[in-house]
Design a protein around this motif. Sequence first.
Motif, short mmCIF file in Angstrom:
data_model
loop_
_atom_site.label_atom_id
_atom_site.label_comp_id
_atom_site.label_asym_id
_atom_site.label_seq_id
_atom_site.Cartn_x
_atom_site.Cartn_y
_atom_site.Cartn_z
N HIS A 288 0.86 -1.19 0.00
CA HIS A 288 0.00 0.00 0.00
C HIS A 288 0.89 1.24 0.00
N GLU B 164 1.99 5.30 -1.74
CA GLU B 164 2.30 5.96 -3.01
C GLU B 164 3.82 6.14 -3.12
N TYR B 165 4.34 6.03 -4.37
CA TYR B 165 5.79 6.03 -4.57
C TYR B 165 6.14 6.74 -5.88
N ASP B 166 7.31 7.39 -5.87
CA ASP B 166 7.83 7.96 -7.11
C ASP B 166 9.17 7.32 -7.52
N THR C 279 4.00 9.91 -9.40
CA THR C 279 3.73 9.24 -8.13
C THR C 279 2.56 8.29 -8.34
N LEU C 280 2.81 6.99 -8.09
CA LEU C 280 1.82 5.96 -8.37
C LEU C 280 1.45 5.20 -7.10
N ASP C 281 0.24 4.66 -7.09
CA ASP C 281 -0.19 3.80 -5.99
C ASP C 281 0.60 2.50 -6.00
N SER D 299 -0.02 -0.30 -8.48
CA SER D 299 0.43 -0.10 -9.85
C SER D 299 1.91 -0.44 -10.03
N ASN E 26 10.65 6.12 0.21
CA ASN E 26 10.11 5.19 -0.79
C ASN E 26 10.29 3.72 -0.45
#
Length: 218
Positions: free
Chosen positions: A46, A48-50, A66-68, A71, A202
């Motif tokens: 879970h 969010e990350y870039d 930045t994606l969940d 994804s 991250n």
Amino acid sequence: MRKLIVIFIVIAAIISSVASSSDAAIKRVASRYNMLNIYGGYADPHGEYDHVGPIPIELSINQLATLDADSIYNPTYFLGIDYGTLYSRHVLYMIGFRFTEHNIQDWILDQGEFKLRQYDIEFNANYYLLDLVEDPWSPYVGAGVQGGFTSYSQRGFDNDSELKFAFSLNLGFDLKLFQAPKKRSYVTLASMNNYNLVASDNRPKYLNIGVGLRYFFR
């Protein structure tokens, strides 16, 4: 990984030595048990990350996205071992080693085959609502801190590791399977679940759902 295992063994030996010295110095203390725990389970990502490890996620050149987590990462697994002490039959302190395989989705792997893994030393404190010495089961709640190396490896390139941390909430229960005469030891099957609330830089966060086999002994 070998270095972290050695560190874990040394720390566990120090704690055991301190506990033995305390027993010799104090004539009368609250009842306590030592504990060994082997566990594993399922981890659902879970957050969010870039970045994925050192790799930035880019929609286009020089444009970070930045994606969940769903994804980027697939559900994965974790394995671990703990040493702990149960004080007054309710408060369990543990130190241990945990390994997590970060399961990266295929569309990211198209950038080049690589592996991302987590090697952690972790500290946990849990409170049992019931007395497992007298009762057949008990729920527990607690919190933990994980700290270790996120290791990135890719064929043909130097490996890269970064020190990262996470803070978690723990929730589960122990079911007693066996108890020795005079209640000097017992074995439980533990539901071991925790949720990574926050993590540094991250580092992937998970809802961890696991099971452990715990041996409590005096």
